[in-house]
Design a protein around this motif. Structure first.
Motif, PDB file in Angstrom:
ATOM      1  N   GLY A  80       0.993  -1.161   0.034  1.00 53.68           N
ATOM      2  CA  GLY A  80       0.098   0.042   0.084  1.00 53.68           C
ATOM      3  C   GLY A  80       0.758   1.221  -0.168  1.00 53.68           C
ATOM      4  N   PHE A  81       0.202   2.346   0.237  1.00 48.69           N
ATOM      5  CA  PHE A  81       0.818   3.591   0.141  1.00 48.69           C
ATOM      6  C   PHE A  81       1.069   4.003   1.815  1.00 48.69           C
ATOM      7  CE2 PHE A  81      -1.666   3.459  -3.513  1.00 48.69           C
ATOM      8  CZ  PHE A  81      -0.994   4.180  -4.608  1.00 48.69           C
ATOM      9  N   ALA A  82       2.387   5.064   1.861  1.00 53.87           N
ATOM     10  CA  ALA A  82       2.354   5.470   3.200  1.00 53.87           C
ATOM     11  C   ALA A  82       1.221   6.223   3.854  1.00 53.87           C
ATOM     12  CB  ALA A  82       3.679   6.349   3.140  1.00 53.87           C
ATOM     13  N   ASP A  83       0.484   6.892   3.004  1.00 59.65           N
ATOM     14  CA  ASP A  83      -0.973   7.547   3.567  1.00 59.65           C
ATOM     15  C   ASP A  83      -2.158   6.648   3.327  1.00 59.65           C
ATOM     16  OD1 ASP A  83      -0.874   7.995   0.745  1.00 59.65           O
ATOM     17  OD2 ASP A  83      -1.187  10.096   0.791  1.00 59.65           O
ATOM     18  N   ASP A  84      -2.073   5.470   2.934  1.00 61.53           N
ATOM     19  CA  ASP A  84      -3.106   4.298   2.565  1.00 61.53           C
ATOM     20  C   ASP A  84      -4.155   4.530   3.591  1.00 61.53           C
ATOM     21  OD1 ASP A  84      -4.656   1.893   2.507  1.00 61.53           O
ATOM     22  OD2 ASP A  84      -3.529   1.501   0.909  1.00 61.53           O
ATOM     23  N   HIS A  85      -5.563   4.877   3.046  1.00 61.79           N
ATOM     24  CA  HIS A  85      -6.593   4.722   4.164  1.00 61.79           C
ATOM     25  C   HIS A  85      -6.679   3.761   5.116  1.00 61.79           C
ATOM     26  CE1 HIS A  85      -8.344   2.193   1.182  1.00 61.79           C
ATOM     27  NE2 HIS A  85      -9.202   1.815   2.183  1.00 61.79           N
ATOM     28  N   ARG A  86      -6.223   2.578   4.653  1.00 57.62           N
ATOM     29  CA  ARG A  86      -6.187   1.348   5.662  1.00 57.62           C
ATOM     30  C   ARG A  86      -5.232   1.387   6.879  1.00 57.62           C
ATOM     31  NH1 ARG A  86      -6.026  -2.417   0.249  1.00 57.62           N
ATOM     32  NH2 ARG A  86      -4.271  -0.772   0.034  1.00 57.62           N
TER      33      ARG A  86
END
Length: 469
Positions: free
Chosen positions: A429-435
């Protein structure tokens, strides 16, 4: 940093394909036109390696794409010659129509056109004199792997077969109004829809908004070659996805509604319905109801998206009845896509969750992951869903595990702390991923001391519906 030391490090970073390091070194003062061991600027090494990211960083950092090389070429000429649309666009730089002389523009266009009209394999044979077939392999042409291309090797030379896309991009940048029919033909002759020439043609046509352009495009609806009709449907899908504020969307919606009503080829009907679902149009539900019992599962898979109500609206009783039947369809993909729509409807929530719970137990990792994502974010707060999410923490797919932990955090489930421990080492995922953000938020609210490992960038992609590109 000394100039020479920084330049040596820049060479190493370019060879390693490390775009971040290249950017940092340029910011620290390294020369973007540093020559390599062959005497050529490092931009040429990135072009030869088909390294889109590094080439883009170098040009943004001041590397000269028009620098005349000892053999009379330029880095931009080499990018065009190499056949990668992604690399060529990274090297093209700003305002090439103003920056380049007319002779330079015509030379680049002629080079791209020669490769395109001759064919990559044939031009390789002509250049090398080698006999026999070229070795071909399908490779991604961009860092996000959205587009794939054939890379050909023959007689010691390597080239990609994207010159049709390059020619299209150059013509647009050089203000050359290529006819719609010619552009569509360039895409239609390429059987692989993921080939970048499709996107290059579509992106140019999306910029040409005149009634004349639309009329020329719409005429391909009746073209005898199905590839032209398939291209038109894909163009309309992209228009709906990317241009929701397009003033004439109703016109395209009317066009697709009429097309869906008379299309008899199943494969083409699938494409038309997929495109039509991207428009807010009053005929969507009627079209969905008409095809909800189609004998081909590929058509039924496109139906649920036609029932998605506008914001602040609800499903109608006929749409609910059709979705309820599709939740019990014999095809698992139909059930998944029906669940995606039905799970947002209060009346259909319970049957949708039942269907998704079954799919979450599938042996198919992709199907299981998509069902998990839907269950995680749905409004059902029953123990059955929470227990299923906890069990899915044992899945062998990291994204499925992350979705399951996310779903537990959303429910403030007491097992979320354990879920933390199970997923905190996942580098997806992304560092700022909502999960991840939700899990960190849960940790903060509950005063937990567990530290999650933040993903160091993009290590995976958000799940997208199977129909999405």
């Amino acid at each position: 940093m000394s100039g020479r030391g920084g330049d040596r490090r820049l060479l190493a970073a370019v060879r390693a394909g490390d775009g971040d390091a290249v950017r940092e070194l340029l910011e620290e003062g390294a020369d973007p036109d540093t020559p390599g061991a062959d005497g050529l600027p490092v931009l040429c090494a990135a072009i030869a390696a088909y390294d889109v990211v590094v080439a883009d960083v170098l040009v943004e950092g001041g590397a000269d794409p028009d620098r005349v090389l000892p053999d009379g070429t330029t880095p931009l000429w080499r990018a065009v010659d190499g056949g990668s649309p992604a690399v060529c666009k990274a090297v093209l730089g700003t305002e090439p129509a103003l920056r380049l002389s007319q002779d330079a523009r015509e030379s680049l266009l002629s080079l791209a056109r020669t490769w395109y009209e001759t064919g990559a394999a044939e031009e390789l044979r002509r250049r090398t004199g080698a006999k026999g077939p070229a070795e071909a392999v399908r490779v991604p042409d961009d860092p996000d792997a959205f587009h794939h291309i054939q890379q050909l090797s023959h007689g010691g030379l390597v080239v990609r077969d994207g010159h049709g896309g390059i020619l299209t991009a150059l013509e647009w940048q050089f203000r050359i109004p290529t006819s719609v029919d010619e552009l569509v033909t360039r895409a239609a002759v390429e059987p692989d829809q993921d080939h970048p020439v499709w996107w290059e043609v579509i992106s140019v046509l999306l910029e040409r908004r005149s009634a004349v352009t639309w009329s020329a495009l719409a005429s391909h609806r009746h073209h005898p070659d199905p590839a032209h009709r398939r291209f038109l449907a894909e163009y309309l899908r992209c228009r709906g996805v990317l241009d929701h504020f397009y003033l004439h969307g109703e016109r395209e919606g009317d066009f697709l509604n009429a097309w869906a009503a008379v299309e008899t080829d199943t494969g083409m009907l699938v494409k038309v319905l997929e495109a039509y679902a991207e428009y807010e149009h009053p005929g969507l539900e009627a079209t969905g109801l008409r095809h909800a019992v189609h004998p081909d599962a590929r058509v039924r898979q496109r139906v649920p998206a036609l029932f998605c109500p506008p914001e602040d609206a609800s499903l109608t009783p006929p749409a609910r009845a059709a979705l309820l039947a599709l939740l019990d369809d014999q095809d698992t993909e139909v059930r998944l896509l029906a669940g995606r729509v039905a799970v947002s409807d209060d009346t259909l929530l319970a049957p949708a969750v039942r269907a998704l719970l079954v799919l979450a137990g599938s042996q198919d990792a992709g199907l299981r992951g998509e069902a998990t994502a839907l269950l995680a974010s749905c409004r059902d707060r029953t123990p059955a869903v929470a227990d299923a999410l906890f069990a899915l923490l044992d899945a062998d797919d990291p994204l499925t595990c992350l979705e399951a932990a996310y779903g537990l955090a959303l429910r403030d489930d007491p097992r979320t702390a354990e879920a933390y421990e199970r997923v905190r080492h996942l580098d997806v995922g992304f560092a700022d991923d909502h999960r991840w953000s939700k899990l960190w938020d849960w940790q903060w609210r509950n005063g937990r001391s567990v530290t999650l490992q933040a993903p160091s960038g993009l290590r995976g992609r958000e799940r997208r519906p199977p129909a999405a590109r």
